[in-house]
Design a protein around this motif. Structure first.
Motif, short mmCIF file in Angstrom:
data_model
loop_
_atom_site.label_atom_id
_atom_site.label_comp_id
_atom_site.label_asym_id
_atom_site.label_seq_id
_atom_site.Cartn_x
_atom_site.Cartn_y
_atom_site.Cartn_z
N ARG A 12 37.57 -6.92 80.44
CA ARG A 12 38.30 -8.03 81.07
C ARG A 12 39.76 -7.70 81.34
O ARG A 12 40.30 -8.06 82.37
N PHE A 13 40.40 -7.04 80.35
CA PHE A 13 41.85 -6.87 80.48
C PHE A 13 42.33 -5.77 79.54
O PHE A 13 41.88 -5.68 78.40
N ILE A 14 43.25 -4.97 80.02
CA ILE A 14 43.94 -4.00 79.17
C ILE A 14 45.42 -4.37 79.20
O ILE A 14 46.02 -4.44 80.27
N ASP A 15 45.97 -4.62 78.03
CA ASP A 15 47.39 -4.96 77.89
C ASP A 15 48.09 -3.72 77.34
O ASP A 15 48.12 -3.50 76.12
N ALA A 16 48.64 -2.93 78.23
CA ALA A 16 49.28 -1.67 77.83
C ALA A 16 50.51 -1.92 76.96
O ALA A 16 50.80 -1.13 76.05
N ASP A 17 51.23 -3.01 77.21
CA ASP A 17 52.44 -3.30 76.42
C ASP A 17 52.11 -3.54 74.96
O ASP A 17 52.90 -3.21 74.07
N ASN A 18 50.96 -4.13 74.69
CA ASN A 18 50.56 -4.44 73.31
C ASN A 18 49.43 -3.56 72.80
O ASN A 18 48.92 -3.79 71.71
N ALA A 19 49.02 -2.58 73.61
CA ALA A 19 47.95 -1.64 73.23
C ALA A 19 46.68 -2.38 72.81
O ALA A 19 46.10 -2.11 71.76
N THR A 20 46.26 -3.36 73.63
CA THR A 20 45.04 -4.10 73.34
C THR A 20 44.10 -4.06 74.54
O THR A 20 44.53 -3.86 75.67
N ILE A 21 42.85 -4.27 74.25
CA ILE A 21 41.83 -4.31 75.30
C ILE A 21 40.92 -5.52 75.00
O ILE A 21 40.59 -5.77 73.85
N THR A 22 40.59 -6.25 76.05
CA THR A 22 39.70 -7.41 75.91
C THR A 22 38.43 -7.09 76.68
O THR A 22 38.47 -6.80 77.88
N VAL A 23 37.30 -7.12 75.96
CA VAL A 23 36.02 -6.77 76.56
C VAL A 23 34.98 -7.84 76.24
O VAL A 23 35.13 -8.60 75.28
N GLU A 24 33.93 -7.88 77.05
CA GLU A 24 32.83 -8.82 76.80
C GLU A 24 31.88 -8.24 75.77
O GLU A 24 31.81 -7.02 75.57
N ALA A 25 31.10 -9.10 75.12
CA ALA A 25 30.21 -8.71 74.03
C ALA A 25 29.20 -7.64 74.43
O ALA A 25 28.79 -6.83 73.60
N GLY A 26 28.79 -7.62 75.68
CA GLY A 26 27.79 -6.66 76.12
C GLY A 26 28.35 -5.36 76.63
O GLY A 26 27.61 -4.51 77.15
N CYS A 27 29.64 -5.15 76.48
CA CYS A 27 30.26 -3.92 76.97
C CYS A 27 29.78 -2.74 76.11
O CYS A 27 29.84 -2.77 74.88
N ILE A 28 29.29 -1.72 76.77
CA ILE A 28 28.83 -0.52 76.07
C ILE A 28 30.04 0.17 75.43
O ILE A 28 31.10 0.30 76.06
N LEU A 29 29.89 0.60 74.20
CA LEU A 29 30.99 1.21 73.46
C LEU A 29 31.65 2.33 74.24
O LEU A 29 32.88 2.42 74.31
#
Length: 183
Positions: free
Chosen positions: A101-118
């Motif tokens: 869904r989203f990568i926040d480079a400033d905070n080094a976070t990634i938001t993914v859906e439950a079915g996202c393959i590792l």
């Protein structure tokens, strides 16, 4: 199952579309057996929602009718937890919920859906200049929701901890269909 299984499944199809629900034994076969083939189950249908809203609506409908739901990610587990053992239940497969869904480079976070393959999570992080350290043998087919629900460790667990330690927040569909947003 609910009186009028076809009526109930029709309501499910109204929510997820015809590509999101199937009930033939042949089509459901791969969803009803554990990775090693030790656990074989049954279900009334396999439901594959495409987003949180669809999951919420399916869960609310199942809750209303007393239908058990067995969530399933990549079905790569080896303990049978993702195999439905009742023809009166549905398997809720997250495979259509495979987006970063989203990568926040400033905070080094990634938001993914439950079915996202590792492996897709790892690739997206790497492409943004980061490391998502969870790594295990099934990373090309296991899904992040399953990794979190089992608190997967993997080969980097001693350095980076288990999967749950890598989580800052969750969006969760509750059994009655309500959505709790803790992102």
């Amino acid at each position: 199952m609910v009186t009028g299984t076809s009526v109930f499944l029709g309501k499910i199809i109204d929510i997820v579309g015809p590509q999101g629900c199937f009930s033939s034994r042949e089509t459901m076969a791969r969803y009803l057996v554990e990775d090693r083939g030790l656990f074989q189950g049954s279900a009334a249908a396999v439901v594959r929602p495409a987003d949180t809203d669809q999951v919420s609506r399916v869960m609310a409908l199942c809750h209303e009718h007393g239908i058990h739901v067995v969530p399933q990610g990549g079905n790569t587990g080896t303990v049978g937890g993702a195999v439905s053992l009742s023809a009166q239940s549905i398997v809720l497969a997250t495979e259509r919920m495979d987006a970063v869904r989203f990568i926040d480079a400033d905070n080094a976070t990634i938001t993914v859906e439950a079915g996202c393959i590792l492996a897709h999570v790892q690739d997206a992080a790497r492409d943004a200049g980061f490391l998502f350290p969870l790594s295990l043998g099934g990373e090309g087919s296991c899904r992040i929701g399953g990794n979190l629900s089992t608190n997967a460790g993997g080969i980097n667990v001693l350095h980076y901890c288990n999967a749950r330690e890598l989580v800052l927040g969750l969006e969760v569909v509750l059994p009655d269909g309500r959505v709790w947003n803790g992102l």
